[in-house]
Scaffold this active site. Structure first.
Site, PDB file in Angstrom:
ATOM      1  CD  GLU A  15      -5.770   2.747  -3.632  1.00  0.00           C
ATOM      2  OE1 GLU A  15      -6.182   3.455  -2.702  1.00  0.00           O
ATOM      3  OE2 GLU A  15      -4.951   1.817  -3.457  1.00  0.00           O
ATOM      4  CG  ASP A 113      -1.893   2.896  -2.668  1.00  0.00           C
ATOM      5  OD1 ASP A 113      -1.124   2.986  -3.651  1.00  0.00           O
ATOM      6  OD2 ASP A 113      -2.460   3.871  -2.148  1.00  0.00           O
ATOM      7  CE1 TYR A 320      -0.433   3.286   0.690  1.00  0.00           C
ATOM      8  CE2 TYR A 320       0.152   2.194   2.742  1.00  0.00           C
ATOM      9  CZ  TYR A 320      -0.797   2.601   1.830  1.00  0.00           C
ATOM     10  OH  TYR A 320      -2.113   2.326   2.054  1.00  0.00           O
TER      11      TYR A 320
END
EC number: 5.6.2.1
Length: 718
Positions: A15, A113, A320
């Site tokens: 990403e 992600d 995360y």
């Protein structure tokens, strides 16, 4: 099919550049870092296999109308974002690397992600950058931390791409576009039709209902009529203050009667109760509770906290952040994380206190994609001051969820003075438990007086404390995020951005959020003519349907068709009242530009824009009869505070922000404008009142060496 070199070519798409560096280092420590132009990528060759690791830089593609000359935009296409937004020119270099080194590979691994946005970013990069054929060769890595172990596990155990996430993400972007762009254009068109003027206005699927919530609160506060009431208080010995059990008394005659009845009487102790209350450990952080706690403890905006948490995740220090979960599954490895954290003595002293089997106190909220926010055990080598604050908060929260229950002891004493019932209470911590590991909670430790039932206590005085009922509290950013979550508006990832956009549009201001006249008038106008724009229920309905798309319960196309129908209805309402809406919006816009009174003629000083110079300035509304004008530095804001010398508005400008008089000839020097409000608790320099995007705040004069800041209401004492 093999590549021309005869080796099987595998491409891993990440990403962001930092993520690609982490993933390359974890999977292939000897991978060769290469550059194409300004963009880095990695290559690893082993036997008959060649692996290329490339990176996006967030979204590489965005939506645009297929035909730009249509009145309304419903037929959309994905296009390279640098072709749509000229500020994103750097994205082209990343897209070129993907097209040059990733297209035509034998196998693709989607390693963005694992959430809706990340899945869509990777999907679009593969579909439009490498071709439809690439999607049939793609598998997915799923990870919640960027640690070596988890990256390797995710690589060895790939899963299928979740096309429910892809469709839900694409549908959200399309809905936001057809609502936001079409309605905003229609509102600006109404102003043009009514006044032949162009002004920039913004409406959005979630943004506008959010503003309506704030306007509703603004009106509640403004319309609130305070009512006086009294609290009867008795001052006893040993610093004890007891209050009448009647609570708020709204009749003055009753107050006088009670005071007279209590005159000259002792306090008879009727009952003394001491009870223990168990306070369970806090639950792990999801994004919303992390944002709320960082705001409470540090005064950080939700957007700032989200950005810092994302950076900590990208560096591999925490998990995360954009998660709804308050669960910590055993699979994350509690013991290993705590063992690594204990290498830092600041954390080790708390970890040593943990007793028995490790079982976290979890909350109710779950997230299929990720666990609650937690440290990975990797200790940071270097963090900024603000990053350290958020990291420490996450670590202490993680440790505390494994702690023992705290026990709070409460003493409740009931008294009688002249037949009037009074009471007071005291609290103390009898067992700190988890609270010792979480320094951000208040540990009450009041002294319990030695009192027993039947005792008689001397009364020093009995008085009536006059107060007023208060209006509802203003929202701050953290409480507004909680309110949006409660009402089902927006998502965990978008709420902070929505609030930031309202600030940027000048619809709201201040840490204790106030709606600007422009923001309020926009909502009032829309409520009168097209109420559906501000409908919470419509917004909630689409949030539910976007969730249903992800779970495969409803098709993306059906939801988009529903949205187009709703937007057409809203646009029809606007069209029917085009000139009336335009007049009211323009009047509100003009009022919002007034910053003061013209010193030359008494007219209004108004913020204006010069197309020729492409700059803003302040001029008199009586132009051309009055030619009073003041230039504004680039990026300057006009403040509500007035110059003490000449009475004109003050402005803030520059980096760091400086304050000065609007009139450069006033003679008010910067040094004279600076208002010292205290001493910095971190470096001892003066604390100066400054102005920024959210209004006034207090910052250290030692900036940039010292970056201490706080709100105007939270200036440290001493």
């Amino acid at each position: 099919m093999r590549s021309l070199s005869g080796k099987m070519h595998e491409v891993i798409i990440c990403e962001k550049p930092k993520s690609s560096e982490k993933i390359a280092g974890a999977l292939f420590p000897d991978a060769m870092k290469k550059k194409h132009g300004k963009v880095s990528y990695w290559e690893h060759v082993e036997g008959d296999k060649r692996v290329t690791i490339v990176s996006a830089v967030g979204h590489l593609y965005s939506l645009r109308p297929r035909q730009s000359n249509e009145e309304h935009f419903f037929d959309l296409e994905w296009a390279p974002i640098h072709e749509i937004d000229k500020k994103k020119g750097y994205v082209k270099d990343y897209l070129n690397v993907i097209r040059k080194f990733a297209a035509g590979a034998d196998r693709y691994i989607h390693a963005c992600d694992y959430d809706i946005e990340g899945t869509l970013i990777g999907f679009n990069a593969l579909k439009y950058g490498c071709g439809e054929e690439a999607l049939r060769k793609t598998s997915r890595m799923k990870f919640s931390t960027l640690t070596r172990e988890e990256i390797q596990r995710a690589y060895k155990n790939p899963i299928e791409v979740d096309y429910g996430q892809v469709d839900s993400g694409a549908a959200r972007h399309i809905l936001d576009f057809i609502f936001g762009v079409n309605i905003s254009r229609s509102l600006m068109k109404s102003v043009k039709a009514a006044t032949n003027r162009f002004i920039k206005l913004s409406a959005g699927r979630v943004q506008t209902p959010t503003l309506a919530i704030l306007v509703e609160r603004e009106k509640e506060i403004r319309d609130f009529k305070p009512v006086p009431y009294w609290i009867i208080r008795a001052e006893l010995g040993e610093g004890i203050i007891a209050e009448s059990k009647r609570g708020k008394i709204f009749k003055r005659e009753l107050v006088d009667s009670i005071l007279e009845k209590c005159q000259g009487s002792d306090a008879e102790v009727k009952d003394v109760r001491v009870r223990d209350t168990i306070r369970k450990p806090p639950v792990p952080f999801d994004l919303g509770t992390l944002q709320s706690e960082a705001y409470r403890v540090f005064g950080f905006s939700p957007k700032k906290t989200q950005t810092i948490a994302q950076n900590l995740y990208t560096e591999g220090y925490t998990s995360y952040p954009r998660t709804s979960s308050q669960k910590l599954p055993e699979s994350i490895g509690y013991e290993k994380i705590l063992k690594n954290l204990a290498k830092n003595p600041r954390f080790g002293v708390h970890i040593e206190r943990l007793r028995g089997p490790l079982k976290p106190h979890e909350g109710k909220k779950e997230d299929d994609a990720h666990p609650a926010i937690h440290p990975t055990g990797l200790l940071p080598s270097e963090l900024s001051k603000d990053e350290k604050k958020v990291y420490d908060l996450i670590v202490h929260r993680f440790i505390s969820v494994f702690g023992e229950d705290a026990i709070l002891q409460t003493m409740k004493v009931e008294l009688e003075i002249g037949e009037e019932e009074f009471s007071f209470s005291r609290k103390r911590v009898s067992k700190a438990g988890w609270m010792e590991s979480y320094p951000y909670t208040k540990m009450e430790d009041e002294e319990f007086p030695e009192i027993s039932g039947g005792d008689s206590l001397a009364v020093r005085s009995v008085s009536a404390d006059e107060r007023e009922t208060k209006p509802p509290a203003r929202y701050n950013e953290a409480s507004l995020i909680r309110e949006l979550e409660r009402r089902g508006l927006g998502t965990k990832s978008t709420r902070a951005d929505i609030i930031a956009k309202l600030y940027d549009r000048k619809y709201i201001e201040g840490k204790k959020i106030r709606v600007s006249p422009l923001g309020e008038n926009i909502i009032d106008t829309l409520t009168r003519y097209c109420e559906k724009i501000i409908s919470e229920e419509l917004t909630r309905q689409f949030e539910r349907e976007l969730e249903d798309i992800m779970r495969g319960k409803i098709s993306k196309d059906r939801v988009i068709d529903e949205a187009i129908t709703e937007v057409r209805s809203i646009l029809s309402d606007i069209e029917e009242n085009l000139r009336d809406i335009g007049k009211e919006l323009y009047r509100a816009y003009q009022d919002s530009r007034v910053v003061g009174e013209c010193p030359a003629c008494g007219g209004k000083l108004v913020i204006k824009y010069s197309p020729r110079n492409r700059s803003t300035f302040v001029g008199c509304s009586s132009y051309p009869d009055c030619r009073t004008v003041y230039s504004l530095p680039r990026g300057a804001s006009v403040l509500k505070s007035l110059c003490e010398k000449c009475g004109l508005p003050m402005i803030s400008y520059g980096r760091p922000r400086q304050r000065a008089c609007l009139d450069p000839k006033c003679g008010k020097k910067k040094s004279e404008v600076e208002e010292v409000v205290g001493k910095c608790p971190e470096c001892g320099s003066d604390l100066i009142k400054r102005s920024g995007r959210y209004g006034e705040f207090v910052g250290c004069k030692g900036f940039p060496k010292c970056r201490f800041t706080c709100s105007v209401d939270e200036v440290p004492e001493g």
